[in-house]
Structure formats: structure tokens, C-alpha cells
Scaffold this motif. Structure first.
Motif, short mmCIF file in Angstrom:
data_model
loop_
_atom_site.label_atom_id
_atom_site.label_comp_id
_atom_site.label_asym_id
_atom_site.label_seq_id
_atom_site.Cartn_x
_atom_site.Cartn_y
_atom_site.Cartn_z
N PRO A 135 32.57 14.59 27.21
CA PRO A 135 32.88 15.73 28.08
C PRO A 135 31.99 15.79 29.32
N GLU A 136 32.62 15.90 30.48
CA GLU A 136 31.90 16.04 31.75
C GLU A 136 32.05 17.48 32.24
N LYS A 137 31.09 17.94 33.02
CA LYS A 137 31.11 19.32 33.50
C LYS A 137 32.07 19.51 34.67
N GLY A 138 32.33 18.46 35.45
CA GLY A 138 33.08 18.62 36.69
C GLY A 138 34.57 18.36 36.56
N THR A 139 35.22 18.34 37.72
CA THR A 139 36.64 18.01 37.85
C THR A 139 36.74 16.87 38.85
N TYR A 140 37.47 15.83 38.51
CA TYR A 140 37.39 14.60 39.30
C TYR A 140 38.73 14.10 39.82
N ALA A 141 39.80 14.85 39.61
CA ALA A 141 41.10 14.38 40.09
C ALA A 141 42.05 15.56 40.29
N VAL A 142 43.01 15.36 41.18
CA VAL A 142 44.10 16.30 41.39
C VAL A 142 45.38 15.64 40.88
#
Length: 427
Positions: A135-142
């Protein structure tokens, strides 16, 4: 070489120097006096759509110049450019293990503050989160557009014979027998090409195996021998309803045969529809969800992210990149892509879906869908070839045992990373 690129090398993602030599000159940017944004996207079949988007964007923007590249082998181009640290500003890729590796290598910008994400369907944002190794904290794609896989069928043929759309596995098997009794071949498969074996595999697996089965295996909670046993059995049950030699036809051959009315159904995704219609533009095609479960309420649409946009970590013009994303997400541009590629929108809105997806609209509307399981498989494992071999030999026990063994072999680093993550968060 920067650490993140070394990580890609160690992950086996970088290609040969010979490939790199053939791509010299890629990524050179025209100097216009404007803010330059370069987007490289991996869907060459959509090049005309992106040419129109590029032209309209540049016509309506005075301060930004957009260049969209759509090379035939975009992933080769991208990985070679990553080695040379010649990154575009935005990449357009699928939601698969390549995306997982890019996140793991710290190459993508966290775009948590991009407002356009508010309009993206939660189901597809969740699919993206599930693709993270840990699990990563960010958002990396639309997420932009998705495709849907299940069963395509000849609508005119079904109406002529009065055949009903099946909603359970037993109903599907009865339908296949009914079609055979009418002297018509139920399915084409295209299994000469190994990748086509993944189409029915994925569509069956989303109904019968947990959506996070790969993550569960990485955590040591289960095995593929347990979770895929029924999936393998279903695959073998399909074979008698295809050609005598299911491996005689490749993808193009199967598309052509289906287009010519040589079978009533085709186990493939919506991405095949444009290919089929090049052979028979007037063919009435519709689709339905693979009913692999005998409880129809537990069946799900096999839908994954076919194209999504990621801003690279070292993009120097974040605001301009966001403006490009805004333009791509304008309703008319999304609709133009849907019309051209027979795709499913990842954006909320009143979009017109292709008639060829009529039988799947309920699932799309309700968000009752699950990602392609092969989006989690490492390419080195060649699962498509393993499935093809299994379908030839019909030894499910040996196939599943090898699946478990190879998974550990090719995912050793990821499994160790998961173990470390679990340990650190349980302490």
C-alpha cells in the motif's frame, strides 16, 4: 545511473542496447517558446484519436504546446528512454504489472491534489490501488478508459434461433449444447496465440477466485492450487464447444471466423470488436458477462483499466501537465475515444456506450466489476503459455503446481517486500 532506474534494470524491465540504438532521437522536443508538454501513450490503434486531441489542444491553448507520441512499441520506447533519463512529462499506459513496477521504482508523481480525480469512478481508482505491491499513500494515475471481457455473441443469430442469454454456468453449458444441436459451433477461441488463452481465463477467474488472490498468495494466506482449481476446470469444460483443434486459429483467424458467422460466440474482450468489424462492418455484435458462477449474483464483469495517464516524477511543469489532463478528460474527448475504440469510460458521466456493450451496461453502471487477474502476473512467468500448455495436456494438477512454484520464483523480491511491510506494520 539514478537509483530508480537501477531498480528497473534489476526488475528485468530494461531492454537490450540494440533496442536502445534503434530509438535514438526519441523524445526530442520542438522549441516553440511555450511550455512544452510531451505525452507518450501506448495505444497505437488510437493514434488518429490522439492526433485530433493534440491538434485541438494546441489550437485552443496559447501558453502550452502539447506533443503526443503513439509509437508502435511504446513500452519498449519508454523503458529505453527511462534508461537514458529522457522521460516524457506524461505517460499513457495500462493498469497492469508495468504500472505496478513504475510505482515501485518511484518514477511517478503523486497527483493526490489533481481535482480531476474526483470525477473518476471509485471502482477504477480501487483497481489502481490494488495494483500496488504494498500500500502506497499517494495517487499515481488518472484512469481514463477501460475495456470489458466476457463473451461476444452474434446478435442476429441469437435472435433468429431464440437463444437466451445465460446468467449461470449451467445455463451457459446448456446453451452451448443447444447451439451445437442446431449444427452451429458455439465458440471460437484463437488459442494458437497464447495471449488469447488469458481472455476466458480472466473472465472465469473474476467470478470464482478472490479479486486480491495474488496479494493473498504473496502474504502466504492461500495458494493458486486452491483458488484456481475450479477456474481450471471451467476452462476445460469450454473446449468441447470450440473448434476440433482449438489451437489451429490465431487471434486474427478467430476474429475473421466469428465475423463470417462460423460460430455463435467468441470468448474475448471488447477490444476485439474493431478488428471483427473490419471483416464484417454490418455484423450485429453484443456481449454478456461470463457467467462462471452458478449463483448469478456472484458473477462480475471482467473490466480493467485499458488506458490511464501518469505524470512523471521529474515533470518540471506540473500545472501544465494537469491542464493537459483536464483537456483529455473533457466529456467530448472521452466520448470520441469511446466511439473510436468501443471502450468503457472510467469517468463518471452520461456517456453513450457502444451498442456492442449493451449486455454489460448494468454491471458497468453498478460498478460490479473486477480487474483482469493477469494484470498482476509477472511477464517473465509467461502465464499465457502455461495456460495454453495446460489446455493441450489437460493436467490441471500439474499446471496449478507449476503455477505456485513459478509464482514464488518470479515474485521472490515482491514477496520479501510484502513480508517486510507486514512485519513493520504489525510490530
Amino acid at each position: 545511473m539514478h537509483r530508480k532506474y537501477r531498480k528497473l534494470v534489476s526488475a528485468g524491465l530494461v531492454l537490450t542496447m540494440a533496442g536502445a540504438m534503434t530509438l535514438q532521437g526519441c523524445g526530442q522536443k520542438e522549441k516553440t517558446g511555450k511550455t512544452e508538454i510531451e505525452l507518450v501513450q501506448y495505444k497505437p490503434e488510437a493514434v488518429k484519436t490522439f492526433e485530433k486531441i493534440e491538434e485541438e489542444f494546441n489550437r485552443t491553448h496559447d501558453d502550452i504546446h502539447l506533443t503526443i507520441e503513439s509509437p508502435n512499441d511504446a513500452m519498449t520506447v519508454l523503458k529505453t528512454r527511462f534508461i537514458r533519463e529522457d522521460n516524457p512529462d506524461i505517460i499513457g499506459i495500462g493498469g497492469d504489472v508495468n504500472y505496478s513496477n513504475f510505482i515501485d521504482s518511484d518514477m511517478l508523481m503523486d497527483i493526490f491534489d489533481y481535482k480531476g480525480l474526483e470525477d473518476i469512478k471509485e471502482a477504477y481508482k480501487e483497481i489502481d490501488k490494488n495494483l500496488e505491491f504494498v500500500p502506497e499513500k499517494g495517487t499515481y494515475a488518472v484512469p481514463y478508459v477501460a475495456n470489458a471481457a466476457g463473451i461476444l455473441y452474434n446478435k442476429e443469430m441469437f435472435e433468429e434461433h431464440g437463444w437466451k442469454i445465460p446468467t449461470t454456468w449451467d445455463e451457459l453449458m446448456s446453451l452451448c449444447q443447444e447451439i451445437q444441436n442446431a449444427g452451429i459451433q458455439p465458440f471460437y477461441f484463437g488459442f494458437k496465440d497464447t495471449w488469447t488463452c488469458l481472455a476466458p481465463w480472466n473472465a472465469v477467474a473474476v467470478d470464482l477466485a478472490p479479486a486480491d488472490v495474488c496479494a493473498q498468495v504473496n502474504r502466504g494466506k492461500t495458494t493458486f492450487s486452491k483458488e484456481y482449481k475450479e477456474v481450471a476446470e471451467r476452462m476445460l469444460e469450454l473446449l468441447p464447444y470450440g473448434p476440433d483443434d482449438p489451437f489451429a486459429y490465431d487471434y486474427n483467424g478467430a476474429c475473421t471466423a466469428f465475423a463470417k458467422g462460423e460460430s455463435a460466440m467468441y470468448t474475448i474482450g471488447s477490444y476485439a470488436i474493431p478488428q471483427i468489424q473490419t471483416v464484417n462492418p454490418d455484423m450485429e455484435i453484443d456481449s454478456f458477462v461470463m457467467p462462471a458462477n452458478n449463483n448469478k449474483e456472484e458473477n462480475k464483469l471482467n473490466s480493467g483499466i485499458d488506458l490511464q495517464f501518469c505524470v512523471m516524477q521529474d515533470c518540471k511543469n506540473k500545472e501544465a501537465a494537469y491542464e493537459v489532463l483536464d483537456f483529455l478528460l473533457e466529456d467530448e474527448n472521452v466520448q470520441a475515444y469511446l466511439d473510436a475504440q468501443k471502450a468503457v469510460p472510467c469517468k463518471e458521466g452520461d456517456f453513450e456506450l457502444p451498442s456492442t456493450l449493451e449486455g454489460m451496461k448494468e454491471y458497468i453502471k453498478e460498478g460490479k466489476m473486477s480487474d483482469y487477474q493477469d494484470h498482476y502476473y509477472p511477464s517473465e512467468m509467461a502465464v499465457d503459455a502455461q495456460i495454453q500448455t495446460f489446455l493441450m495436456k489437460k493436467d490441471s494438477k500439474a499446471f496449478l503446481k507449476k503455477f505456485d512454484t513459478d509464482w514464488v520464483r518470479y515474485n521472490r523480491d515482491i514477496i520479501r517486500k510484502v513480508e517486510d511491510y507486514e512485519k513493520s506494520h504489525n510490530d
